[in-house]
Design a protein around this motif. Structure first.
Motif, PDB file in Angstrom:
ATOM      1  N   ILE A   1     -32.529  26.522   7.958  1.00 37.51           N
ATOM      2  CA  ILE A   1     -32.373  25.134   8.108  1.00 37.51           C
ATOM      3  C   ILE A   1     -32.477  24.592   6.473  1.00 37.51           C
ATOM      4  O   ILE A   1     -31.711  23.919   6.191  1.00 37.51           O
ATOM      5  CB  ILE A   1     -33.280  24.572   8.970  1.00 37.51           C
ATOM      6  CG1 ILE A   1     -32.779  24.867  10.556  1.00 37.51           C
ATOM      7  CG2 ILE A   1     -33.696  22.896   8.781  1.00 37.51           C
ATOM      8  CD1 ILE A   1     -33.608  24.539  11.313  1.00 37.51           C
ATOM      9  N   GLY A   2     -33.436  25.147   5.640  1.00 36.19           N
ATOM     10  CA  GLY A   2     -33.761  24.655   4.496  1.00 36.19           C
ATOM     11  C   GLY A   2     -32.586  25.035   3.509  1.00 36.19           C
ATOM     12  O   GLY A   2     -32.069  24.097   2.886  1.00 36.19           O
ATOM     13  N   LEU A   3     -31.876  26.014   3.887  1.00 34.25           N
ATOM     14  CA  LEU A   3     -30.684  26.246   2.984  1.00 34.25           C
ATOM     15  C   LEU A   3     -29.379  25.661   3.403  1.00 34.25           C
ATOM     16  O   LEU A   3     -28.572  25.223   2.629  1.00 34.25           O
ATOM     17  CB  LEU A   3     -30.167  27.968   3.091  1.00 34.25           C
ATOM     18  CG  LEU A   3     -31.423  28.517   2.407  1.00 34.25           C
ATOM     19  CD1 LEU A   3     -31.242  30.182   2.578  1.00 34.25           C
ATOM     20  CD2 LEU A   3     -31.772  28.470   0.779  1.00 34.25           C
TER      21      LEU A   3
ATOM     22  N   ASP B   1     -24.666  23.769  13.733  1.00 35.10           N
ATOM     23  CA  ASP B   1     -25.125  24.965  13.691  1.00 35.10           C
ATOM     24  C   ASP B   1     -26.733  25.082  13.377  1.00 35.10           C
ATOM     25  O   ASP B   1     -27.475  25.971  14.145  1.00 35.10           O
ATOM     26  CB  ASP B   1     -24.609  25.821  12.307  1.00 35.10           C
ATOM     27  CG  ASP B   1     -23.299  26.156  12.492  1.00 35.10           C
ATOM     28  OD1 ASP B   1     -22.631  26.237  13.485  1.00 35.10           O
ATOM     29  OD2 ASP B   1     -22.533  26.556  11.312  1.00 35.10           O
ATOM     30  N   LEU B   2     -27.450  24.048  12.662  1.00 36.22           N
ATOM     31  CA  LEU B   2     -28.670  23.780  12.804  1.00 36.22           C
ATOM     32  C   LEU B   2     -29.127  23.506  14.000  1.00 36.22           C
ATOM     33  O   LEU B   2     -30.168  23.868  14.367  1.00 36.22           O
ATOM     34  CB  LEU B   2     -28.937  22.763  11.793  1.00 36.22           C
ATOM     35  CG  LEU B   2     -28.396  22.736  10.294  1.00 36.22           C
ATOM     36  CD1 LEU B   2     -28.609  21.566   9.389  1.00 36.22           C
ATOM     37  CD2 LEU B   2     -28.998  24.280   9.695  1.00 36.22           C
ATOM     38  N   ASP B   3     -28.494  22.644  14.757  1.00 38.01           N
ATOM     39  CA  ASP B   3     -29.093  22.161  15.899  1.00 38.01           C
ATOM     40  C   ASP B   3     -28.967  23.551  17.015  1.00 38.01           C
ATOM     41  O   ASP B   3     -30.129  23.743  17.900  1.00 38.01           O
ATOM     42  CB  ASP B   3     -28.198  21.085  16.633  1.00 38.01           C
ATOM     43  CG  ASP B   3     -28.451  19.759  15.971  1.00 38.01           C
ATOM     44  OD1 ASP B   3     -29.352  19.433  15.369  1.00 38.01           O
ATOM     45  OD2 ASP B   3     -27.529  18.950  16.120  1.00 38.01           O
ATOM     46  N   PHE B   4     -27.958  24.287  17.011  1.00 35.59           N
ATOM     47  CA  PHE B   4     -27.888  25.506  17.827  1.00 35.59           C
ATOM     48  C   PHE B   4     -28.932  26.267  17.498  1.00 35.59           C
ATOM     49  O   PHE B   4     -29.770  26.977  18.414  1.00 35.59           O
ATOM     50  CB  PHE B   4     -26.678  26.069  17.447  1.00 35.59           C
ATOM     51  CG  PHE B   4     -26.298  27.393  18.278  1.00 35.59           C
ATOM     52  CD1 PHE B   4     -25.985  27.486  19.805  1.00 35.59           C
ATOM     53  CD2 PHE B   4     -26.469  28.840  17.730  1.00 35.59           C
ATOM     54  CE1 PHE B   4     -25.906  28.604  20.392  1.00 35.59           C
ATOM     55  CE2 PHE B   4     -26.387  29.594  18.353  1.00 35.59           C
ATOM     56  CZ  PHE B   4     -25.981  29.706  19.837  1.00 35.59           C
ATOM     57  N   CYS B   5     -29.362  26.529  16.182  1.00 34.11           N
ATOM     58  CA  CYS B   5     -30.451  27.466  15.919  1.00 34.11           C
ATOM     59  C   CYS B   5     -31.803  26.925  16.605  1.00 34.11           C
ATOM     60  O   CYS B   5     -32.509  27.836  17.151  1.00 34.11           O
ATOM     61  CB  CYS B   5     -30.580  27.642  14.505  1.00 34.11           C
ATOM     62  SG  CYS B   5     -29.297  28.729  13.789  1.00 34.11           S
ATOM     63  N   VAL B   6     -32.097  25.766  16.449  1.00 36.61           N
ATOM     64  CA  VAL B   6     -33.348  25.090  16.900  1.00 36.61           C
ATOM     65  C   VAL B   6     -33.569  25.271  18.378  1.00 36.61           C
ATOM     66  O   VAL B   6     -34.450  25.587  18.720  1.00 36.61           O
ATOM     67  CB  VAL B   6     -33.561  23.663  16.475  1.00 36.61           C
ATOM     68  CG1 VAL B   6     -34.494  22.898  17.066  1.00 36.61           C
ATOM     69  CG2 VAL B   6     -33.699  23.406  14.870  1.00 36.61           C
TER      70      VAL B   6
END
Length: 83
Positions: A37-39, A49-54
């Motif tokens: 997320i930071g990158l 993609d960020l939401d999917f990971c979370v």
């Protein structure tokens, strides 16, 4: 060469079953997703993609709920450019 710790973890996971494996994956993911997320925060087109990971990490912790789409989620992660 496998270290003593790696061997112990592999043996414990093999002997413990599905819930322990899921919690192990959740714990490992919990440590790596913030880096991702930071990158990738602020990179156009990566919001989903960020939401999917979370969401995926959150769902891993809920061992009382089946992850019927686990294989599909692995496939989605495999299509990330970082893979």
């Amino acid at each position: 060469m496998q270290t003593l710790e790696e061997r112990a973890v592999a043996e414990a996971l093999r002997d413990s079953g599905g819930e322990a494996i899921r919690l192990y994956v959740a714990a490992c993911s919990e440590r790596m997703v913030p880096l991702f997320i930071g990158l990738r925060a602020g990179v156009p087109g990566r919001e989903a993609d960020l939401d999917f990971c979370v969401w995926s990490v959150r769902d891993l912790w809920h061992t009382g709920q089946p992850l019927a789409d686990a294989a599909e989620r692995v496939g989605v992660l495999g299509r990330f450019p970082e893979h």
